[in-house]
Design a protein around this motif. Structure first.
Motif, PDB file in Angstrom:
ATOM      1  N   ALA A 192       0.647  -1.381   0.156  1.00 50.65           N
ATOM      2  CA  ALA A 192      -0.017   0.009  -0.191  1.00 50.65           C
ATOM      3  C   ALA A 192       0.889   1.279   0.045  1.00 50.65           C
ATOM      4  CB  ALA A 192      -0.866  -0.035   1.148  1.00 50.65           C
ATOM      5  N   ARG A 193       2.063   1.046   0.675  1.00 52.38           N
ATOM      6  CA  ARG A 193       2.919   2.233   0.413  1.00 52.38           C
ATOM      7  C   ARG A 193       3.421   2.485  -0.665  1.00 52.38           C
ATOM      8  NH1 ARG A 193       4.201   0.688   6.039  1.00 52.38           N
ATOM      9  NH2 ARG A 193       6.152  -0.340   5.469  1.00 52.38           N
ATOM     10  N   ARG A 194       3.729   1.413  -1.628  1.00 53.45           N
ATOM     11  CA  ARG A 194       4.504   1.701  -2.774  1.00 53.45           C
ATOM     12  C   ARG A 194       3.964   1.743  -4.048  1.00 53.45           C
ATOM     13  NH1 ARG A 194       8.588  -3.270  -0.652  1.00 53.45           N
ATOM     14  NH2 ARG A 194       9.387  -2.563   1.378  1.00 53.45           N
ATOM     15  N   THR A 195       2.491   1.276  -4.027  1.00 57.03           N
ATOM     16  CA  THR A 195       1.510   1.510  -5.251  1.00 57.03           C
ATOM     17  C   THR A 195       0.417   2.374  -4.806  1.00 57.03           C
ATOM     18  OG1 THR A 195       0.679   0.442  -7.244  1.00 57.03           O
ATOM     19  CG2 THR A 195       0.561  -0.871  -4.898  1.00 57.03           C
ATOM     20  N   ALA A 196      -0.062   2.787  -6.226  1.00 56.29           N
ATOM     21  CA  ALA A 196      -1.431   3.581  -6.045  1.00 56.29           C
ATOM     22  C   ALA A 196      -2.563   2.549  -6.775  1.00 56.29           C
ATOM     23  CB  ALA A 196      -1.448   4.806  -6.361  1.00 56.29           C
ATOM     24  N   TYR A 197      -2.120   1.558  -7.470  1.00 56.45           N
ATOM     25  CA  TYR A 197      -3.028   0.720  -7.998  1.00 56.45           C
ATOM     26  C   TYR A 197      -4.127   0.170  -6.826  1.00 56.45           C
ATOM     27  CZ  TYR A 197      -0.464   0.736 -11.947  1.00 56.45           C
ATOM     28  OH  TYR A 197       0.224   1.205 -13.106  1.00 56.45           O
ATOM     29  N   PRO A 198      -5.507  -0.101  -7.276  1.00 55.33           N
ATOM     30  CA  PRO A 198      -6.231  -0.826  -6.147  1.00 55.33           C
ATOM     31  C   PRO A 198      -6.007  -2.005  -5.511  1.00 55.33           C
ATOM     32  CG  PRO A 198      -7.458   0.167  -8.287  1.00 55.33           C
ATOM     33  CD  PRO A 198      -5.934   0.249  -8.431  1.00 55.33           C
ATOM     34  N   LEU A 199      -6.231  -2.310  -4.385  1.00 56.98           N
ATOM     35  CA  LEU A 199      -5.706  -3.501  -3.776  1.00 56.98           C
ATOM     36  C   LEU A 199      -6.933  -4.680  -3.788  1.00 56.98           C
ATOM     37  CD1 LEU A 199      -3.054  -2.335  -1.362  1.00 56.98           C
ATOM     38  CD2 LEU A 199      -2.754  -2.868  -3.802  1.00 56.98           C
ATOM     39  N   HIS A 200      -6.738  -5.773  -4.062  1.00 61.31           N
ATOM     40  CA  HIS A 200      -7.848  -6.887  -3.846  1.00 61.31           C
ATOM     41  C   HIS A 200      -7.218  -7.595  -2.560  1.00 61.31           C
ATOM     42  CE1 HIS A 200     -10.668 -10.091  -4.256  1.00 61.31           C
ATOM     43  NE2 HIS A 200      -9.458 -11.093  -3.869  1.00 61.31           N
ATOM     44  N   ILE A 201      -7.820  -7.571  -1.411  1.00 61.89           N
ATOM     45  CA  ILE A 201      -7.410  -8.301  -0.537  1.00 61.89           C
ATOM     46  C   ILE A 201      -8.081  -9.475   0.244  1.00 61.89           C
ATOM     47  CG2 ILE A 201      -6.597  -6.173   0.806  1.00 61.89           C
ATOM     48  CD1 ILE A 201      -9.043  -6.043   2.347  1.00 61.89           C
ATOM     49  N   GLY A 202      -7.396 -10.490   0.602  1.00 62.95           N
ATOM     50  CA  GLY A 202      -7.919 -11.781   1.082  1.00 62.95           C
ATOM     51  C   GLY A 202      -6.808 -12.656   1.827  1.00 62.95           C
ATOM     52  N   ILE A 203      -7.299 -13.417   2.568  1.00 60.03           N
ATOM     53  CA  ILE A 203      -6.505 -14.618   3.282  1.00 60.03           C
ATOM     54  C   ILE A 203      -6.665 -15.767   2.606  1.00 60.03           C
ATOM     55  CG2 ILE A 203      -5.984 -15.637   5.405  1.00 60.03           C
ATOM     56  CD1 ILE A 203      -5.567 -12.495   5.542  1.00 60.03           C
ATOM     57  N   THR A 204      -5.801 -16.219   1.971  1.00 61.63           N
ATOM     58  CA  THR A 204      -5.893 -17.372   0.901  1.00 61.63           C
ATOM     59  C   THR A 204      -5.897 -18.694   1.851  1.00 61.63           C
ATOM     60  OG1 THR A 204      -5.339 -18.246  -1.070  1.00 61.63           O
ATOM     61  CG2 THR A 204      -3.617 -17.984   0.517  1.00 61.63           C
ATOM     62  N   GLU A 205      -6.434 -19.590   1.303  1.00 65.40           N
ATOM     63  CA  GLU A 205      -6.684 -21.016   2.028  1.00 65.40           C
ATOM     64  C   GLU A 205      -6.945 -20.804   3.576  1.00 65.40           C
ATOM     65  OE1 GLU A 205      -3.175 -20.838   0.320  1.00 65.40           O
ATOM     66  OE2 GLU A 205      -4.254 -21.204  -1.574  1.00 65.40           O
ATOM     67  N   ALA A 206      -7.829 -20.074   3.892  1.00 65.97           N
ATOM     68  CA  ALA A 206      -8.216 -19.612   5.249  1.00 65.97           C
ATOM     69  C   ALA A 206      -8.788 -20.822   6.188  1.00 65.97           C
ATOM     70  CB  ALA A 206      -9.115 -18.483   5.423  1.00 65.97           C
ATOM     71  N   GLY A 207      -9.436 -21.733   5.220  1.00 62.98           N
ATOM     72  CA  GLY A 207      -9.919 -22.845   5.837  1.00 62.98           C
ATOM     73  C   GLY A 207     -11.272 -22.912   5.837  1.00 62.98           C
ATOM     74  N   THR A 208     -11.930 -24.008   6.804  1.00 57.70           N
ATOM     75  CA  THR A 208     -13.382 -24.252   6.715  1.00 57.70           C
ATOM     76  C   THR A 208     -14.376 -22.775   7.024  1.00 57.70           C
ATOM     77  OG1 THR A 208     -13.279 -25.075   9.017  1.00 57.70           O
ATOM     78  CG2 THR A 208     -12.901 -26.518   6.992  1.00 57.70           C
ATOM     79  N   GLU A 209     -15.401 -23.111   6.987  1.00 59.31           N
ATOM     80  CA  GLU A 209     -16.459 -21.866   7.435  1.00 59.31           C
ATOM     81  C   GLU A 209     -16.168 -21.127   8.634  1.00 59.31           C
ATOM     82  OE1 GLU A 209     -21.132 -20.904   7.375  1.00 59.31           O
ATOM     83  OE2 GLU A 209     -20.519 -22.884   6.394  1.00 59.31           O
ATOM     84  N   PHE A 210     -15.800 -21.863   9.784  1.00 58.76           N
ATOM     85  CA  PHE A 210     -15.911 -21.521  10.864  1.00 58.76           C
ATOM     86  C   PHE A 210     -14.423 -20.991  11.245  1.00 58.76           C
ATOM     87  CE2 PHE A 210     -14.391 -22.062  15.698  1.00 58.76           C
ATOM     88  CZ  PHE A 210     -15.077 -20.987  16.124  1.00 58.76           C
ATOM     89  N   SER A 211     -13.289 -21.679  11.062  1.00 56.71           N
ATOM     90  CA  SER A 211     -11.923 -21.018  11.230  1.00 56.71           C
ATOM     91  C   SER A 211     -11.541 -20.052  10.297  1.00 56.71           C
ATOM     92  CB  SER A 211     -11.021 -22.060  11.315  1.00 56.71           C
ATOM     93  OG  SER A 211     -10.820 -23.077  10.219  1.00 56.71           O
TER      94      SER A 211
END
Length: 355
Positions: A192-211
């Motif tokens: 975010a400090r190095r680019t002004a392009y929009p960022l798509h955010i996510g936590i990949t392979e986060a797990g099952t619905e609860f965790s």
């Protein structure tokens, strides 16, 4: 909270970046070559609140299916083609009507193969998301940083951005994803400090619905409260609809967007005078299709109940088998417990009908 200033990018009918709302994205879990199943899932996602739909495009048959999928899905829902390894598949996805392309420049085949993809996307006026994952970091960057690090992930993403810029392509969205929450948050902060392009955010392979929902809430919430993020996806194993519901709750909790009826309810304790759990669950169920943005409070005792109920659009403060009904900050009447749910719904529907 100060939102990061990013470039405005248009993905089909949806604009992201700048001052636009953080958009909710999800990904179909169907075989993209199965047009019927894929269209049905996209429509279900859209009905749940998904604003951008991504589909896996592993081969030419999937790329060709995009044409019919795009024809059958309403234009207000952009279709993103997720392509790896073969630049020819990316070209076919663009030709068949994808509204956005997601690639990892590091595995698409080098500059000679990235150039025609960038040129085709530019001709069609569609953006490209440079997506970097911790599981597919380039070997030289991995060795330079001694493993997967926030600095290495940011470097990889910016390398991909630079390659596209070398081809005079600027409709770029960037993402860096990892299943390690602190590492992912730090990587996005660097980016975010190095680019002004929009960022798509996510936590990949986060797990099952609860965790997975908890990991996503911690990671995405941390970023959003830092003003980072222009689109987001909650990645959960299984049915994609919970991804959208979780994303909406994260955005609502971060104070960035409001969606339909928000039910706040106390955790209950020994002072509770009404069945808060039953009433709150019933209200949530009965309000599922209501579009008006409302806050409804279901509180079980007189300690915090009156204040919370008064602060909500509609609320009840419970007592001994009864509750005080509030609407618009004013107390209307006290009624027995068995009438509370219906009374709340009557006030909610009155407000919905005034929308």
């Amino acid at each position: 909270m100060t939102k990061n200033k990013t470039k405005v990018i248009r993905i089909g009918a949806v604009s992201i970046g700048g001052g636009n709302p953080v958009a909710i994205q999800s990904m179909t879990k169907t075989d993209t070559r199965d047009v019927e199943a894929t269209v049905a899932q996209i429509m279900a996602l859209a009905a749940c609140g998904c604003e951008i739909a991504r589909v896996a495009v592993p081969d030419m048959a999937a790329a060709e299916a995009i044409r019919e999928i795009r024809r059958r899905v309403p234009a207000e829902i952009p279709i993103v083609a997720d392509v790896h390894f073969d630049y020819r598949i990316a070209l076919a996805a663009i030709e068949n009507g994808a509204d956005k392309l997601r690639i990892n420049p590091g595995n698409i085949g080098g500059p000679d193969r990235l150039r025609p993809v960038a040129e085709a996307a530019k001709r069609r006026g569609i953006p490209i998301r440079v997506g970097v994952n911790s599981g597919s970091l380039e070997r030289d960057i991995y060795e330079k940083h001694g493993g997967v690090t926030p600095e290495g992930l940011a470097e990889s993403a910016l390398r991909g951005v630079g390659m596209l810029e070398d081809f005079d392509f600027g409709d770029i969205v960037v993402s860096i994803k990892s299943s390690d929450v602190p590492l992912c948050v730090k990587a996005y902060e660097l980016l975010a400090r190095r680019t002004a392009y929009p960022l798509h955010i996510g936590i990949t392979e986060a797990g099952t619905e609860f965790s997975g929902a908890i990991k996503s809430a911690v990671g995405l919430g941390s970023l959003l409260l830092r003003g980072i993020g222009d689109t987001l996806r909650v990645s959960l194993t299984g049915d994609p609809l919970p991804e959208v519901r979780c994303a909406k709750e994260i955005l609502r909790a971060a104070g960035l967007r409001r969606f339909g009826v928000e039910v706040v309810s106390c955790p209950t304790c020994g002072r509770t005078g009404i069945n808060v759990e039953k009433i709150a669950a019933e209200i949530e169920k009965r309000c599922a299709g209501i579009e008006k943005s409302l806050k409804v409070a279901v509180m079980g005792c007189v300690v915090n109940g009156p204040g919370e109920a008064k602060d909500a659009d509609v609320g009840v403060a419970g007592g001994d088998g009864a509750g005080a009904l509030f609407s618009g900050g004013k107390i209307l009447r006290t009624l027995p417990e068995e009438e509370i749910a219906d009374a709340l719904m009557k006030e909610i529907m009155t407000m919905e009908n005034q929308r």
